[in-house]
Motif scaffolding. Structure first.
Motif, PDB file in Angstrom:
ATOM      1  N   THR A   1     -16.327  -0.145  29.366  1.00 43.79           N
ATOM      2  CA  THR A   1     -16.204  -1.591  29.141  1.00 43.79           C
ATOM      3  C   THR A   1     -16.863  -2.400  30.260  1.00 43.79           C
ATOM      4  O   THR A   1     -16.691  -3.610  30.330  1.00 43.79           O
ATOM      5  CB  THR A   1     -14.721  -2.007  29.019  1.00 43.79           C
ATOM      6  N   CYS A   2     -17.612  -1.717  31.119  1.00 46.12           N
ATOM      7  CA  CYS A   2     -18.303  -2.420  32.207  1.00 46.12           C
ATOM      8  C   CYS A   2     -19.704  -2.832  31.734  1.00 46.12           C
ATOM      9  O   CYS A   2     -20.506  -1.976  31.358  1.00 46.12           O
ATOM     10  CB  CYS A   2     -18.410  -1.497  33.424  1.00 46.12           C
ATOM     11  N   PRO A   3     -20.021  -4.117  31.746  1.00 44.66           N
ATOM     12  CA  PRO A   3     -21.313  -4.563  31.222  1.00 44.66           C
ATOM     13  C   PRO A   3     -22.502  -3.936  31.928  1.00 44.66           C
ATOM     14  O   PRO A   3     -23.501  -3.606  31.276  1.00 44.66           O
ATOM     15  CB  PRO A   3     -21.309  -6.076  31.474  1.00 44.66           C
ATOM     16  N   THR A   4     -22.418  -3.751  33.249  1.00 46.59           N
ATOM     17  CA  THR A   4     -23.594  -3.206  33.930  1.00 46.59           C
ATOM     18  C   THR A   4     -23.775  -1.720  33.611  1.00 46.59           C
ATOM     19  O   THR A   4     -24.904  -1.236  33.512  1.00 46.59           O
ATOM     20  CB  THR A   4     -23.517  -3.416  35.457  1.00 46.59           C
TER      21      THR A   4
ATOM     22  N   SER B   1     -21.123   1.379  37.658  1.00 46.78           N
ATOM     23  CA  SER B   1     -19.865   1.346  36.889  1.00 46.78           C
ATOM     24  C   SER B   1     -18.733   1.025  37.868  1.00 46.78           C
ATOM     25  O   SER B   1     -18.901   1.162  39.088  1.00 46.78           O
ATOM     26  CB  SER B   1     -19.604   2.709  36.253  1.00 46.78           C
ATOM     27  N   PRO B   2     -17.569   0.636  37.371  1.00 50.11           N
ATOM     28  CA  PRO B   2     -16.447   0.371  38.273  1.00 50.11           C
ATOM     29  C   PRO B   2     -16.088   1.592  39.114  1.00 50.11           C
ATOM     30  O   PRO B   2     -15.897   1.486  40.326  1.00 50.11           O
ATOM     31  CB  PRO B   2     -15.301   0.006  37.326  1.00 50.11           C
ATOM     32  N   ARG B   3     -16.049   2.765  38.471  1.00 46.72           N
ATOM     33  CA  ARG B   3     -15.663   3.969  39.220  1.00 46.72           C
ATOM     34  C   ARG B   3     -16.679   4.264  40.325  1.00 46.72           C
ATOM     35  O   ARG B   3     -16.305   4.579  41.458  1.00 46.72           O
ATOM     36  CB  ARG B   3     -15.560   5.161  38.252  1.00 46.72           C
ATOM     37  N   GLY B   4     -17.949   4.116  40.008  1.00 46.12           N
ATOM     38  CA  GLY B   4     -18.984   4.343  41.024  1.00 46.12           C
ATOM     39  C   GLY B   4     -18.860   3.347  42.159  1.00 46.12           C
ATOM     40  O   GLY B   4     -18.984   3.696  43.338  1.00 46.12           O
ATOM     41  N   ARG B   5     -18.606   2.088  41.810  1.00 48.44           N
ATOM     42  CA  ARG B   5     -18.478   1.065  42.866  1.00 48.44           C
ATOM     43  C   ARG B   5     -17.244   1.316  43.727  1.00 48.44           C
ATOM     44  O   ARG B   5     -17.259   1.081  44.934  1.00 48.44           O
ATOM     45  CB  ARG B   5     -18.420  -0.327  42.231  1.00 48.44           C
ATOM     46  N   ILE B   6     -16.189   1.806  43.093  1.00 44.58           N
ATOM     47  CA  ILE B   6     -14.969   2.099  43.865  1.00 44.58           C
ATOM     48  C   ILE B   6     -15.261   3.196  44.899  1.00 44.58           C
ATOM     49  O   ILE B   6     -14.854   3.105  46.057  1.00 44.58           O
ATOM     50  CB  ILE B   6     -13.811   2.483  42.902  1.00 44.58           C
TER      51      ILE B   6
ATOM     52  N   ARG C   1     -24.806  -6.249  41.831  1.00 48.05           N
ATOM     53  CA  ARG C   1     -24.984  -6.218  40.365  1.00 48.05           C
ATOM     54  C   ARG C   1     -23.663  -6.370  39.616  1.00 48.05           C
ATOM     55  O   ARG C   1     -23.655  -6.578  38.406  1.00 48.05           O
ATOM     56  CB  ARG C   1     -25.630  -4.895  39.947  1.00 48.05           C
ATOM     57  N   CYS C   2     -22.555  -6.235  40.310  1.00 47.42           N
ATOM     58  CA  CYS C   2     -21.236  -6.390  39.661  1.00 47.42           C
ATOM     59  C   CYS C   2     -21.011  -7.872  39.356  1.00 47.42           C
ATOM     60  O   CYS C   2     -21.178  -8.720  40.219  1.00 47.42           O
ATOM     61  CB  CYS C   2     -20.139  -5.868  40.589  1.00 47.42           C
ATOM     62  N   LEU C   3     -20.624  -8.164  38.125  1.00 50.88           N
ATOM     63  CA  LEU C   3     -20.432  -9.561  37.691  1.00 50.88           C
ATOM     64  C   LEU C   3     -19.077 -10.129  38.108  1.00 50.88           C
ATOM     65  O   LEU C   3     -18.810 -11.309  37.892  1.00 50.88           O
ATOM     66  CB  LEU C   3     -20.522  -9.637  36.163  1.00 50.88           C
ATOM     67  N   THR C   4     -18.203  -9.292  38.660  1.00 52.80           N
ATOM     68  CA  THR C   4     -16.798  -9.663  38.899  1.00 52.80           C
ATOM     69  C   THR C   4     -16.178 -10.194  37.606  1.00 52.80           C
ATOM     70  O   THR C   4     -15.385 -11.139  37.621  1.00 52.80           O
ATOM     71  CB  THR C   4     -16.657 -10.709  40.031  1.00 52.80           C
ATOM     72  N   CYS C   5     -16.564  -9.559  36.491  1.00 45.55           N
ATOM     73  CA  CYS C   5     -16.021 -10.010  35.192  1.00 45.55           C
ATOM     74  C   CYS C   5     -14.598  -9.511  34.992  1.00 45.55           C
ATOM     75  O   CYS C   5     -13.860 -10.040  34.160  1.00 45.55           O
ATOM     76  CB  CYS C   5     -16.922  -9.516  34.069  1.00 45.55           C
ATOM     77  N   LEU C   6     -14.220  -8.452  35.708  1.00 39.54           N
ATOM     78  CA  LEU C   6     -12.869  -7.880  35.707  1.00 39.54           C
ATOM     79  C   LEU C   6     -12.498  -7.215  34.385  1.00 39.54           C
ATOM     80  O   LEU C   6     -11.318  -6.972  34.125  1.00 39.54           O
ATOM     81  CB  LEU C   6     -11.821  -8.937  36.107  1.00 39.54           C
ATOM     82  N   SER C   7     -13.493  -6.932  33.566  1.00 41.45           N
ATOM     83  CA  SER C   7     -13.243  -6.172  32.344  1.00 41.45           C
ATOM     84  C   SER C   7     -12.625  -4.812  32.693  1.00 41.45           C
ATOM     85  O   SER C   7     -11.765  -4.296  31.983  1.00 41.45           O
ATOM     86  CB  SER C   7     -14.571  -5.988  31.605  1.00 41.45           C
ATOM     87  N   CYS C   8     -13.046  -4.260  33.845  1.00 36.50           N
ATOM     88  CA  CYS C   8     -12.525  -2.951  34.262  1.00 36.50           C
ATOM     89  C   CYS C   8     -11.020  -3.020  34.524  1.00 36.50           C
ATOM     90  O   CYS C   8     -10.295  -2.048  34.286  1.00 36.50           O
ATOM     91  CB  CYS C   8     -13.266  -2.451  35.493  1.00 36.50           C
ATOM     92  N   MET C   9     -10.548  -4.167  34.999  1.00 34.36           N
ATOM     93  CA  MET C   9      -9.105  -4.283  35.273  1.00 34.36           C
ATOM     94  C   MET C   9      -8.295  -4.312  33.983  1.00 34.36           C
ATOM     95  O   MET C   9      -7.181  -3.794  33.916  1.00 34.36           O
ATOM     96  CB  MET C   9      -8.822  -5.541  36.099  1.00 34.36           C
TER      97      MET C   9
ATOM     98  N   ASN D   1      -6.462  -2.630  41.185  1.00 31.03           N
ATOM     99  CA  ASN D   1      -6.789  -4.046  41.374  1.00 31.03           C
ATOM    100  C   ASN D   1      -8.210  -4.165  41.934  1.00 31.03           C
ATOM    101  O   ASN D   1      -8.430  -4.368  43.124  1.00 31.03           O
ATOM    102  CB  ASN D   1      -5.772  -4.714  42.306  1.00 31.03           C
ATOM    103  N   TYR D   2      -9.169  -4.039  41.019  1.00 37.04           N
ATOM    104  CA  TYR D   2     -10.577  -4.068  41.426  1.00 37.04           C
ATOM    105  C   TYR D   2     -10.948  -5.416  42.033  1.00 37.04           C
ATOM    106  O   TYR D   2     -11.770  -5.492  42.950  1.00 37.04           O
ATOM    107  CB  TYR D   2     -11.462  -3.761  40.206  1.00 37.04           C
ATOM    108  N   MET D   3     -10.320  -6.490  41.529  1.00 36.73           N
ATOM    109  CA  MET D   3     -10.653  -7.830  42.030  1.00 36.73           C
ATOM    110  C   MET D   3     -10.418  -7.919  43.538  1.00 36.73           C
ATOM    111  O   MET D   3     -11.278  -8.365  44.285  1.00 36.73           O
ATOM    112  CB  MET D   3      -9.822  -8.891  41.294  1.00 36.73           C
TER     113      MET D   3
END
Ligand code: SF4
Ligand code: SF4
Length: 443
Positions: A34-37, A47-52, A75-83, A91-93
């Motif tokens: 569900t991560c747009p990038t 991806s969120p996992r990669g960024r984490i 490149r992360c939009l901070t869209c928080l879809s991952c949360m 809490n990715y935010m």
């Protein structure tokens, strides 16, 4: 996820918080889908996992100029879809906020990049300056193909026409119609005043009609989100402190039931003022009190209730609305059903596009800083919205409005403009060609 911070590192409150967040991640990867990038690029590091993982490594090693994390965090939009997707409550935010703040301290960006970021920070939060800049950009628009890189992007984004400044945005008090049910402060924001003043005008009409006294506070302005998201913490904190002080004065002068925010990107930031001001315990407490009063405009209208409102006449209006859920509203504030329900109560048929969880690419100034990815997301979103067969797109965030209004063949308006129209206000300018159907709130 196992972490290996030293006791000295864990003495830092931000590292302790990051450690707790990292330990919750179980590497399941559900968030990647569900991560747009990740959807666009297919790269685990986007991806969120990669960024984490990148953030964990950056924090554990105290990396001072981390080029690889910077590229992928930018490149992360901070869209928080991952949360929304994460089953473990990561809490990715918070994590990305902590990482960006540290990155901003150590990373030296190229000179052009620094200049662009400084320019955006100086322009956008000041409505008068921003207006002048847009007028200049409109003059440059015919030459946009000749302008280098992002300057061309900015010229292309400038609206063709600008409405004059609205009297609504000046500090003042709007009395409630009939018996007063609530006293609220309206955050009139910064860029929104210039780009679409009709949103604040519709909000004041609707809230006063529903029995609110609406205060536009002296000294309130930009929420600080722009500076916060690009890691300019001092500027973000200064904006937050100014707003907290302004709304405290309103509270002291006559009480306050809510701080109404009608740009959901700003609302997410104001609701998080306790965190933004965490470095100063006194301001953190004051920020927490203000944050507890912050509500999206749809939440306040829902509290007041539209049922029972009747339009002053059987005014025609477009019937079929494609609801574009802003990420900051659906993922950041978890306000998902209320706007759709209100539109339905107001007599509109509401349709949701496919992939409604995916960002449109606006994300503050992402559409300038990451123009290629933002364009791909915008075109994808415009296609999904068109496929609904609706007459009009409604959204609750000025960033999404700005991003989509050039891409969509349908008019794009704020949800509150439709609700105002349905309860006696004027139709949004772009909708009049669709007039023809009729209906009433609560009918
Ligand atoms: S905030 Fe959005 S873009 Fe960033 S990692 Fe999460 S889903 Fe991906
Ligand atoms: S869904 Fe949550 S737990 Fe799973 S990898 Fe993503 S952040 Fe970690």
């Amino acid at each position: 996820m196992q972490t290996s911070f030293t006791p000295a590192q864990l003495a830092d409150a931000d590292i302790r918080e990051a450690d707790g967040i990292l330990r919750k991640c179980v590497h399941c990867g559900f968030c990647t889908a569900t991560c747009p990038t990740y959807v666009l690029l297919g790269d685990e590091l986007d991806s969120p996992r990669g960024r984490i993982y990148l953030i964990k490594h950056m924090l554990e090693t105290d990396a001072r100029a981390p080029a690889t994390p910077a590229r992928h965090l930018d490149r992360c939009l901070t869209c928080l879809s991952c949360m929304t997707t994460c089953p473990s409550g990561v809490n990715y935010m918070r994590l990305v906020d902590i990482a960006r703040e540290r990155m901003a301290r150590g990373l030296r960006r190229p000179a052009m990049e620094r200049m662009l970021r400084t320019l955006l920070m100086r322009l956008l939060p000041r409505p008068g300056v921003f207006r002048l800049a847009l007028l200049g950009a409109a003059l440059a628009r015919p030459f946009k193909a000749l302008l280098p890189g992002r300057l061309g992007v900015m010229a292309a984004m400038a609206p063709k026409r600008l409405a004059p400044p609205s009297a609504v945005d000046r500090p003042q008090v709007f009395p409630a119609e009939g018996a007063r049910r609530k006293r609220v402060a309206l955050m009139t924001g910064c860029a929104q005043q210039v780009l679409r003043p009709s949103i604040n005008e519709a909000t004041v009409r609707l809230l006063t009609r529903l029995g609110c006294e609406v205060v536009v506070a002296e000294g309130a302005g930009c929420c600080g989100a722009l500076a916060h998201h690009i890691g300019e913490t001092a500027a973000a904190e200064a904006a937050a402190r100014a707003n907290v002080a302004a709304w405290e004065r309103v509270m002291a002068a006559g009480g306050l039931d809510a701080i109404v925010v009608n740009a959901s990107g700003c609302g997410t930031t104001v609701k998080d003022y306790a965190f933004l001001l965490r470095h100063d315990p006194v301001w953190a407490e004051r920020g927490a009190r203000i944050a507890s009063l912050a509500r999206d405009v749809s939440e306040v209208i829902d509290d007041l209730g539209l049922r029972g409102m009747r339009p002053t006449d059987n005014r025609p209006r477009a019937r079929v609305i494609a609801y574009h859920a802003a990420c900051s509203l659906q993922h950041g504030q978890r306000v998902r059903e209320v706007p759709k329900r209100l539109l339905a109560e107001a007599g509109f048929e509401v349709r949701e596009p496919a992939e409604s969880h995916l960002c449109c690419g606006s994300a503050g100034v992402y559409n300038i800083l990451q123009a290629d990815l933002a364009l791909r997301l915008k075109e994808r979103k415009a296609q999904r919205l068109a496929a609904t067969g609706a007459d009009v797109v409604a959204t609750g965030n000025i960033g999404c409005w700005s991003q989509l209004q050039g891409a969509s063949l349908m008019p794009v308006v704020h949800t509150v403009e439709l609700l105002d129209w349905a309860t006696g206000g004027p139709p949004p300018l772009e909708i009049s060609p669709f007039a023809g159907a009729s209906g009433g709130v609560g009918s």
